[in-house]
Design a protein around this motif. Structure first.
Motif, PDB file in Angstrom:
ATOM      1  N   GLU A 186       0.892  -1.300   0.070  1.00  0.00           N
ATOM      2  CA  GLU A 186      -0.021   0.015  -0.190  1.00  0.00           C
ATOM      3  C   GLU A 186       0.940   1.415  -0.027  1.00  0.00           C
ATOM      4  OE1 GLU A 186      -3.789   2.036   2.223  1.00  0.00           O
ATOM      5  OE2 GLU A 186      -3.342   0.107   2.968  1.00  0.00           O
ATOM      6  N   LEU A 187       0.804   2.154  -0.986  1.00  0.00           N
ATOM      7  CA  LEU A 187       1.599   3.381  -1.114  1.00  0.00           C
ATOM      8  C   LEU A 187       1.160   4.505  -0.376  1.00  0.00           C
ATOM      9  CD1 LEU A 187       1.759   2.847  -5.218  1.00  0.00           C
ATOM     10  CD2 LEU A 187       3.636   2.195  -3.513  1.00  0.00           C
ATOM     11  N   ALA A 188       1.813   5.153   0.196  1.00  0.00           N
ATOM     12  CA  ALA A 188       1.702   6.355   0.894  1.00  0.00           C
ATOM     13  C   ALA A 188       1.369   7.403  -0.113  1.00  0.00           C
ATOM     14  CB  ALA A 188       2.703   6.900   1.670  1.00  0.00           C
ATOM     15  N   ASP A 189       0.572   8.523   0.528  1.00  0.00           N
ATOM     16  CA  ASP A 189       0.391   9.757  -0.398  1.00  0.00           C
ATOM     17  C   ASP A 189       1.398  10.316  -0.758  1.00  0.00           C
ATOM     18  OD1 ASP A 189      -2.618   8.945   0.155  1.00  0.00           O
ATOM     19  OD2 ASP A 189      -2.817  10.408   1.680  1.00  0.00           O
ATOM     20  N   GLY A 190       1.018  11.037  -2.000  1.00  0.00           N
ATOM     21  CA  GLY A 190       2.242  12.125  -2.161  1.00  0.00           C
ATOM     22  C   GLY A 190       3.507  11.395  -2.965  1.00  0.00           C
ATOM     23  N   ARG A 196       6.797  -6.502 -13.316  1.00  0.00           N
ATOM     24  CA  ARG A 196       5.958  -5.976 -13.844  1.00  0.00           C
ATOM     25  C   ARG A 196       4.600  -5.867 -12.753  1.00  0.00           C
ATOM     26  NH1 ARG A 196       6.321  -4.009 -18.658  1.00  0.00           N
ATOM     27  NH2 ARG A 196       7.848  -4.986 -20.006  1.00  0.00           N
ATOM     28  N   PHE A 197       4.112  -4.550 -12.298  1.00  0.00           N
ATOM     29  CA  PHE A 197       3.162  -4.511 -11.424  1.00  0.00           C
ATOM     30  C   PHE A 197       1.763  -4.120 -11.937  1.00  0.00           C
ATOM     31  CE2 PHE A 197       7.367  -2.836 -10.061  1.00  0.00           C
ATOM     32  CZ  PHE A 197       7.622  -3.625  -8.996  1.00  0.00           C
ATOM     33  N   SER A 198       0.884  -4.351 -11.231  1.00  0.00           N
ATOM     34  CA  SER A 198      -0.734  -3.914 -11.320  1.00  0.00           C
ATOM     35  C   SER A 198      -0.819  -2.636 -10.283  1.00  0.00           C
ATOM     36  CB  SER A 198      -1.716  -4.760 -11.509  1.00  0.00           C
ATOM     37  OG  SER A 198      -1.779  -5.440 -10.117  1.00  0.00           O
ATOM     38  N   ARG A 199      -1.614  -1.676 -10.735  1.00  0.00           N
ATOM     39  CA  ARG A 199      -2.150  -0.832  -9.576  1.00  0.00           C
ATOM     40  C   ARG A 199      -3.209  -0.480  -9.497  1.00  0.00           C
ATOM     41  NH1 ARG A 199       0.606   5.187  -8.588  1.00  0.00           N
ATOM     42  NH2 ARG A 199      -0.642   5.626  -6.927  1.00  0.00           N
ATOM     43  N   THR A 200      -3.781  -0.489  -8.368  1.00  0.00           N
ATOM     44  CA  THR A 200      -5.287   0.100  -7.944  1.00  0.00           C
ATOM     45  C   THR A 200      -5.361   0.990  -7.009  1.00  0.00           C
ATOM     46  OG1 THR A 200      -6.064  -2.299  -8.816  1.00  0.00           O
ATOM     47  CG2 THR A 200      -7.877  -0.722  -7.440  1.00  0.00           C
ATOM     48  N   GLY A 201      -5.649   2.273  -7.319  1.00  0.00           N
ATOM     49  CA  GLY A 201      -5.358   3.276  -6.405  1.00  0.00           C
ATOM     50  C   GLY A 201      -3.955   3.315  -5.801  1.00  0.00           C
ATOM     51  N   ALA A 202      -3.964   3.251  -4.438  1.00  0.00           N
ATOM     52  CA  ALA A 202      -2.805   3.124  -3.562  1.00  0.00           C
ATOM     53  C   ALA A 202      -2.031   1.699  -3.364  1.00  0.00           C
ATOM     54  CB  ALA A 202      -3.176   3.710  -2.480  1.00  0.00           C
ATOM     55  N   VAL A 203      -2.698   0.688  -4.179  1.00  0.00           N
ATOM     56  CA  VAL A 203      -2.473  -0.681  -3.858  1.00  0.00           C
ATOM     57  C   VAL A 203      -1.388  -1.069  -5.300  1.00  0.00           C
ATOM     58  CG1 VAL A 203      -2.852  -3.155  -3.606  1.00  0.00           C
ATOM     59  CG2 VAL A 203      -4.241  -1.285  -2.457  1.00  0.00           C
ATOM     60  N   LEU A 204      -0.248  -1.560  -5.082  1.00  0.00           N
ATOM     61  CA  LEU A 204       0.792  -1.996  -5.916  1.00  0.00           C
ATOM     62  C   LEU A 204       0.867  -3.463  -5.706  1.00  0.00           C
ATOM     63  CD1 LEU A 204       2.368  -0.645  -8.460  1.00  0.00           C
ATOM     64  CD2 LEU A 204       4.275  -0.719  -6.676  1.00  0.00           C
ATOM     65  N   ARG A 205       0.766  -4.164  -6.833  1.00  0.00           N
ATOM     66  CA  ARG A 205       0.750  -5.603  -6.829  1.00  0.00           C
ATOM     67  C   ARG A 205       1.829  -6.045  -7.672  1.00  0.00           C
ATOM     68  NH1 ARG A 205      -2.449  -9.209  -4.478  1.00  0.00           N
ATOM     69  NH2 ARG A 205      -4.261  -7.880  -4.220  1.00  0.00           N
ATOM     70  N   LEU A 206       2.731  -6.827  -7.265  1.00  0.00           N
ATOM     71  CA  LEU A 206       3.543  -7.504  -8.120  1.00  0.00           C
ATOM     72  C   LEU A 206       2.998  -8.675  -8.922  1.00  0.00           C
ATOM     73  CD1 LEU A 206       6.707  -8.058  -9.145  1.00  0.00           C
ATOM     74  CD2 LEU A 206       6.868  -9.505  -7.250  1.00  0.00           C
ATOM     75  N   GLU A 207       3.047  -8.504 -10.314  1.00  0.00           N
ATOM     76  CA  GLU A 207       2.322  -9.399 -11.111  1.00  0.00           C
ATOM     77  C   GLU A 207       3.203 -10.467 -11.660  1.00  0.00           C
ATOM     78  OE1 GLU A 207      -0.630  -9.633 -11.233  1.00  0.00           O
ATOM     79  OE2 GLU A 207      -1.738  -7.998 -10.276  1.00  0.00           O
ATOM     80  N   GLN A 208       4.564  -9.970 -12.175  1.00  0.00           N
ATOM     81  CA  GLN A 208       5.185 -10.769 -13.263  1.00  0.00           C
ATOM     82  C   GLN A 208       6.667 -10.450 -13.033  1.00  0.00           C
ATOM     83  OE1 GLN A 208       3.989 -10.762 -17.089  1.00  0.00           O
ATOM     84  NE2 GLN A 208       5.528 -12.013 -18.150  1.00  0.00           N
ATOM     85  N   VAL A 209       7.543 -11.524 -13.121  1.00  0.00           N
ATOM     86  CA  VAL A 209       9.075 -11.243 -13.304  1.00  0.00           C
ATOM     87  C   VAL A 209       9.366 -11.711 -14.843  1.00  0.00           C
ATOM     88  CG1 VAL A 209      11.467 -11.440 -12.379  1.00  0.00           C
ATOM     89  CG2 VAL A 209       9.287 -11.105 -10.700  1.00  0.00           C
ATOM     90  N   GLU A 210      10.114 -10.861 -15.396  1.00  0.00           N
ATOM     91  CA  GLU A 210      10.584 -10.991 -16.710  1.00  0.00           C
ATOM     92  C   GLU A 210      12.098 -11.125 -16.696  1.00  0.00           C
ATOM     93  OE1 GLU A 210       9.041  -8.257 -19.578  1.00  0.00           O
ATOM     94  OE2 GLU A 210       6.799  -8.869 -19.280  1.00  0.00           O
ATOM     95  N   ARG A 211      12.586 -12.064 -17.459  1.00  0.00           N
ATOM     96  CA  ARG A 211      13.971 -12.176 -17.655  1.00  0.00           C
ATOM     97  C   ARG A 211      14.496 -11.850 -19.067  1.00  0.00           C
ATOM     98  NH1 ARG A 211      15.420 -12.813 -12.774  1.00  0.00           N
ATOM     99  NH2 ARG A 211      14.323 -14.215 -11.318  1.00  0.00           N
ATOM    100  N   PRO A 212      15.662 -11.595 -19.563  1.00  0.00           N
ATOM    101  CA  PRO A 212      16.002 -11.224 -20.707  1.00  0.00           C
ATOM    102  C   PRO A 212      15.655 -12.061 -21.949  1.00  0.00           C
ATOM    103  CG  PRO A 212      17.753 -10.865 -19.177  1.00  0.00           C
ATOM    104  CD  PRO A 212      16.689 -11.378 -18.486  1.00  0.00           C
ATOM    105  N   GLU A 213      15.590 -13.283 -21.383  1.00  0.00           N
ATOM    106  CA  GLU A 213      14.872 -14.543 -22.612  1.00  0.00           C
ATOM    107  C   GLU A 213      13.522 -14.195 -22.893  1.00  0.00           C
ATOM    108  OE1 GLU A 213      15.026 -16.537 -18.703  1.00  0.00           O
ATOM    109  OE2 GLU A 213      16.610 -15.216 -19.889  1.00  0.00           O
ATOM    110  N   ASP A 214      12.794 -13.401 -22.082  1.00  0.00           N
ATOM    111  CA  ASP A 214      11.418 -13.186 -22.286  1.00  0.00           C
ATOM    112  C   ASP A 214      11.039 -11.971 -23.192  1.00  0.00           C
ATOM    113  OD1 ASP A 214      10.685 -15.345 -20.654  1.00  0.00           O
ATOM    114  OD2 ASP A 214      10.678 -13.750 -18.922  1.00  0.00           O
ATOM    115  N   TRP A 215      12.467 -11.208 -23.620  1.00  0.00           N
ATOM    116  CA  TRP A 215      11.987 -10.198 -24.476  1.00  0.00           C
ATOM    117  C   TRP A 215      13.137 -10.011 -25.688  1.00  0.00           C
ATOM    118  CZ3 TRP A 215      13.099  -9.113 -19.398  1.00  0.00           C
ATOM    119  CH2 TRP A 215      14.618  -8.353 -19.028  1.00  0.00           C
ATOM    120  N   GLN A 216      14.018 -10.945 -25.634  1.00  0.00           N
ATOM    121  CA  GLN A 216      15.136 -10.778 -26.705  1.00  0.00           C
ATOM    122  C   GLN A 216      14.667 -12.014 -27.686  1.00  0.00           C
ATOM    123  OE1 GLN A 216      19.007 -10.572 -25.121  1.00  0.00           O
ATOM    124  NE2 GLN A 216      18.451  -9.085 -23.556  1.00  0.00           N
TER     125      GLN A 216
END
Length: 181
Positions: A110-114, A161-181
């Motif tokens: 949960e992210l703080a304001d500001g 990679r994260f998703s964000r809903t309001g002040a809540v940040l959620r870790l969704e996925q971790v990508e490694r170089p082989e995923d984008w090269q």
């Protein structure tokens, strides 16, 4: 996933030259973004981002990226890498968090304001950032492609990679170089 990837000659190994600073990465991306011949050579796709890997300074990882109208990265970080990017065409928007996230051991925060920061990066402008920088980059135009140049050092070990809903940040996925090269 990249739709167009053309590797260029490898950069000098990190052991043969000093590690580039964030200021040097920013200088590189600005100079490269001003290379109209290179920027014009990037194939653009109306449906998705396109990119080509470039030879970055001092063993860094660099990319030329095309952004169709409405395209964005979603919230992410670059782990332990320094980075910089510059807009070569169009205008990009960067939304960022002014906080360093824990490197591991969490799924939801949960992210703080500001903590939210937003900036527009029109053609010819760029910015550098440090390790663990959390942001999203967007082409908010409804009718114009944007093109940008990005560089990272050390070469990206992973992207979280994260998703964000309001002040809540959620870790969704971790990508490694082989995923984008």
């Amino acid at each position: 996933m990249p739709q167009h990837v053309t590797p260029l000659p490898p950069a000098l190994s990190p052991t043969s030259t000093p590690s580039p600073t964030s200021a040097e990465l920013l200088d590189f991306v600005r100079r490269t973004a001003a290379d109209t011949e290179l920027v014009d050579s990037l194939p653009l796709d109306p449906e998705g981002r396109t990119w080509v890997r470039l030879d970055g300074p001092g063993g860094s990882e660099a990319w030329l990226i095309g952004w169709p109208p409405g395209a964005g990265t979603g919230w992410h970080d670059h782990a332990e890498s320094l980075g910089a990017f510059a807009t070569a065409r169009g205008t990009l928007t960067e939304n960022a968090l002014a906080v360093r996230l824990p490197a591991s051991g969490w799924k939801t925060l949960e992210l703080a304001d500001g903590l939210d920061r937003s900036r527009r990066l029109p053609e010819g402008t760029g910015r550098a950032f440090g390790r663990h920088h959390v942001h999203e980059v967007l082409n908010e135009s409804t009718d114009t492609h944007a093109v940008s140049v990005h560089a990272y050092y050390p070469p990206l070990p992973l992207i979280r990679r994260f998703s964000r809903t309001g002040a809540v940040l959620r870790l969704e996925q971790v990508e490694r170089p082989e995923d984008w090269q």
